[in-house]
Design a protein around this motif. Structure first.
Motif, PDB file in Angstrom:
ATOM      1  N   PRO A 120      -0.723  57.709  28.557  1.00 31.10           N
ATOM      2  CA  PRO A 120      -1.895  56.715  28.470  1.00 31.10           C
ATOM      3  C   PRO A 120      -1.403  55.666  27.969  1.00 31.10           C
ATOM      4  O   PRO A 120      -0.362  55.467  27.175  1.00 31.10           O
ATOM      5  N   TRP A 121      -1.719  54.194  28.822  1.00 38.61           N
ATOM      6  CA  TRP A 121      -0.973  53.051  28.379  1.00 38.61           C
ATOM      7  C   TRP A 121      -2.072  51.799  28.965  1.00 38.61           C
ATOM      8  O   TRP A 121      -2.927  52.078  29.624  1.00 38.61           O
ATOM      9  N   GLN A 122      -1.934  50.675  28.363  1.00 35.84           N
ATOM     10  CA  GLN A 122      -2.811  49.615  28.645  1.00 35.84           C
ATOM     11  C   GLN A 122      -2.229  48.623  29.305  1.00 35.84           C
ATOM     12  O   GLN A 122      -1.153  48.138  29.002  1.00 35.84           O
ATOM     13  N   VAL A 123      -2.572  47.992  30.560  1.00 38.32           N
ATOM     14  CA  VAL A 123      -1.959  46.905  30.984  1.00 38.32           C
ATOM     15  C   VAL A 123      -2.097  45.703  30.178  1.00 38.32           C
ATOM     16  O   VAL A 123      -3.341  45.312  29.545  1.00 38.32           O
ATOM     17  N   ASP A 124      -1.178  44.831  29.840  1.00 34.88           N
ATOM     18  CA  ASP A 124      -1.216  43.712  29.143  1.00 34.88           C
ATOM     19  C   ASP A 124      -0.224  42.570  29.690  1.00 34.88           C
ATOM     20  O   ASP A 124       0.894  42.740  29.709  1.00 34.88           O
ATOM     21  N   ALA A 125      -0.960  41.776  30.313  1.00 34.97           N
ATOM     22  CA  ALA A 125      -0.357  40.564  30.908  1.00 34.97           C
ATOM     23  C   ALA A 125       0.716  39.801  30.086  1.00 34.97           C
ATOM     24  O   ALA A 125       1.620  39.556  30.615  1.00 34.97           O
ATOM     25  N   LYS A 126       0.447  39.844  28.715  1.00 38.12           N
ATOM     26  CA  LYS A 126       1.435  39.113  27.818  1.00 38.12           C
ATOM     27  C   LYS A 126       2.603  39.969  27.808  1.00 38.12           C
ATOM     28  O   LYS A 126       3.648  39.428  27.051  1.00 38.12           O
ATOM     29  N   LYS A 127       2.685  41.373  28.041  1.00 35.14           N
ATOM     30  CA  LYS A 127       3.959  42.051  27.501  1.00 35.14           C
ATOM     31  C   LYS A 127       4.666  42.587  28.807  1.00 35.14           C
ATOM     32  O   LYS A 127       5.480  43.151  29.082  1.00 35.14           O
ATOM     33  N   MET A 128       4.351  41.971  29.999  1.00 37.23           N
ATOM     34  CA  MET A 128       4.730  42.731  31.335  1.00 37.23           C
ATOM     35  C   MET A 128       6.179  42.032  31.307  1.00 37.23           C
ATOM     36  O   MET A 128       6.706  41.129  30.758  1.00 37.23           O
ATOM     37  N   ALA A 129       7.025  43.044  31.977  1.00 33.60           N
ATOM     38  CA  ALA A 129       8.435  42.742  32.407  1.00 33.60           C
ATOM     39  C   ALA A 129       8.669  41.906  33.386  1.00 33.60           C
ATOM     40  O   ALA A 129       9.794  41.422  33.603  1.00 33.60           O
ATOM     41  N   ALA A 130       7.696  41.453  34.109  1.00 33.32           N
ATOM     42  CA  ALA A 130       7.722  40.670  35.396  1.00 33.32           C
ATOM     43  C   ALA A 130       7.862  39.090  34.748  1.00 33.32           C
ATOM     44  O   ALA A 130       7.536  38.804  33.933  1.00 33.32           O
ATOM     45  N   TYR A 131       8.313  38.452  35.914  1.00 34.79           N
ATOM     46  CA  TYR A 131       8.683  36.834  35.713  1.00 34.79           C
ATOM     47  C   TYR A 131       7.308  36.231  34.788  1.00 34.79           C
ATOM     48  O   TYR A 131       7.600  35.439  34.384  1.00 34.79           O
ATOM     49  N   ALA A 132       6.176  36.852  35.436  1.00 34.09           N
ATOM     50  CA  ALA A 132       4.771  36.210  35.028  1.00 34.09           C
ATOM     51  C   ALA A 132       4.039  37.484  35.029  1.00 34.09           C
ATOM     52  O   ALA A 132       4.028  38.590  35.747  1.00 34.09           O
TER      53      ALA A 132
END
Length: 407
Positions: A370-382
């Motif tokens: 299990p994990w939670q999507v977190d926009a602030k911690k993503m590996a992507a450029y944005a």
């Protein structure tokens, strides 16, 4: 550097509808055997500890080469849309194809027309020689039916699939949402969902005329999917795809003017969303892709109507695909047909399946983490994900590209 033979043991092989216990041997970057009776001297052994062993994901139609996000998401190959550039010149295509090596393959999709203007055919033959694996109309469709007919005929003669965006621009011009209660409540310029079906209908008529193979990159409405079903029943060479956003979100997600949910095509009604899930389950939809399009704050921290469409989808593609398995819409084998085998076939790649002779692009998956999507911690450029804060399950824990460990 010479690659040692690799034997992944104690795995659940995603080589059929249901994962089964087994092992896999890699020699010289290719799959040499499933459940080998013996292995060469000096073989490296990796214990999968009961995790799924699946083909690496082939993400069909990304808008940026975003290696950290792809590696997090288990994506070993990415087909790059022609919009960055645009990719309408053999030199640009050749450069794009080198963008991820050695630990990621980038497969450029050539622009169908010069400057993606929809008016004059690009040098498709030269771009194929430079490494283009298919051609694409980009973020928009080709409005001129005569130009589209020539594109299809020329691409088919070269053995290339044409990847199409399906929205009738006469209806969607200036629109940022789908007609409905939510668009009305927010006062947003909107277009009827039928804009998609109208675009698909024209292109299917041209497919019937030319015999050219096509892939509708995103089909997101019940009426559009009905047209695809009918075309397949007639034996036309038609494929279609979708992203998780249109399977798990409806237009209610744009409430509060959430620009992370500003997508192209826009989110649809709940009825259309349910039709999309049904089309995944019955096989009408062939490909599941991320639509990866990382947009920074300068593109998203704007009034909804001014924000650019797109989402960072690479890191959530696998976990949301596994949701389809858990919800009973698809089997694990069918999921990886959508994520890997069908994209490989469309692009003419010797990959995408756990089969002897295929490139050893492999991922290990802990399907229950299990994990939670977190926009602030993503590996992507944005981190412009409409799934920010959503709890999910399953992630890639290891990754090999051509038998070389890359994660």
């Amino acid at each position: 550097m010479e690659l040692k033979p690799l034997h992944i043991v104690n795995a659940q092989l995603v080589a059929a509808e249901t994962p089964r216990a087994g092992s896999l041997l890699v020699i010289d970057g290719r799959i040499a055997a499933l459940d080998p009776a013996e292995t060469p001297e000096g073989t490296q052994i990796v214990d999968a500890k009961g995790q799924w062993l699946a083909p690496g994901i082939i993400d069909l139609g990304v808008f940026a080469t975003d290696k950290p996000a792809f590696h997090f998401g288990g994506i070993t190959r990415a087909a790059l849309m022609p919009d960055a550039g645009p990719l309408d010149d053999p030199g640009l295509v050749e450069r794009a194809a080198k963008g991820g090596k050695p630990d990621l393959w980038v497969h450029p999709l050539a622009a169908a027309t010069k400057g993606l203007s929809g008016k004059e055919l690009a040098e498709i033959g030269l771009m194929k020689s430079a490494g283009a694996r298919a051609i694409a109309t980009g973020r928009t469709r080709i409005a001129d039916s005569g130009v589209m007919r020539r594109v299809l005929a020329y691409a088919a003669a070269l053995g290339l699939v044409t990847i199409i965006h399906a929205e009738d621009e006469g209806l969607t011009a200036g629109a940022v949402a789908t007609d409905g209660e939510m668009a009305t409540r927010l006062g947003l310029a909107s277009a009827p969902a039928i804009a998609e079906a109208m675009a698909i209908a024209r292109d299917l008529a041209l497919v019937e005329e030319t015999g050219a193979p096509v892939h509708f990159r995103q089909v997101t409405t019940a009426r559009g999917l009905d047209l695809i079903r009918a075309a397949k029943a007639k034996g036309l060479p038609v494929l279609c795809g979708i992203t998780p956003a249109h399977l798990f979100l409806s237009d209610t997600a744009i409430g509060d003017f959430r620009t992370f949910a500003r997508l192209s095509p826009p989110l649809r009604s709940e009825d259309d969303r349910q039709a999309c899930l049904a089309a995944v389950a019955d096989g009408t939809i062939d490909v599941l892709s991320s639509g990866h399009d990382p947009r920074g704050p300068e593109d998203k921290r704007l009034p909804f109507a001014e924000a650019l469409p797109g989402m960072a989808g690479a890191e959530t593609l696998l976990a949301l695909g596994l949701n389809l398995v858990r919800d009973g819409h698809v089997s694990p084998g069918r999921l990886f047909d959508m994520l890997a085998a069908t994209p490989a076939c469309l692009l003419g790649l010797d990959a995408g399946r756990l089969a002897v002779g295929k490139d050893a692009d492999l991922i290990l998956i802990d399907d229950g983490t299990p994990w939670q999507v977190d926009a602030k911690k993503m590996a992507a450029y944005a981190g412009n994900t409409p799934f920010d804060g959503m709890p999910v399950q399953g992630r890639a824990t290891a990754m090999w590209k051509g038998g070389m460990r890359v994660r």
